[in-house]
Design a protein around this motif. Sequence first.
Motif: not given
Length: 170
Positions: A13-24, A45-50
């Motif tokens: 279930p780990s498809l939800r983007g939770v890490y910002g680019i610096s953490v990644a 293809t990381p997810g994007r916030t609004r």
Amino acid sequence: MPEKSGRYDPETPSLRGVYGISVAAELSGFGIAALRLYEDYGLVTPGRTRGGTRRYSDYDLARLRRIAELIEAGVNLVGIGRVLDLEHRTDELERDNRRLEADNAQLRAEQAPATATATDHRGTARSPEVEDGADKTRPAQARLGSASGQRPRLRDGPTRSRGAGEREHR
């Protein structure tokens, strides 16, 4: 998700983007510019916030680990994209194959009692009743013949029409 290859497992279930680019970047060992480049190449293809901020998931991080393995093996970015695509398609085909094998096993189990009819050496069903003077080794359909009294017509397989320039071989 297998540890070594970092391939995607749809059960996780780990498809939800939770890490910002610096953490990644810190977790993957790649720089921020490299992560942006890999996104440009379609490798991640990381997810994007609004607001447009990239959010990397555990799946993205596993994919970055796989990218690192391929870079270490000497594969260029275009080749990495191709390898990742083929691995993904292979995983899908393996899942489909497992599902089809299970379906086939279930169908065989359901048909096992229904296949009590005897078969000859070619797998052709024979008539189970014994008729006086009938040849029990020939398929029932061949013994019966056609309604016109002629021998039944046998076909070897699909026929094809001749193309332009082809001759009939006799």
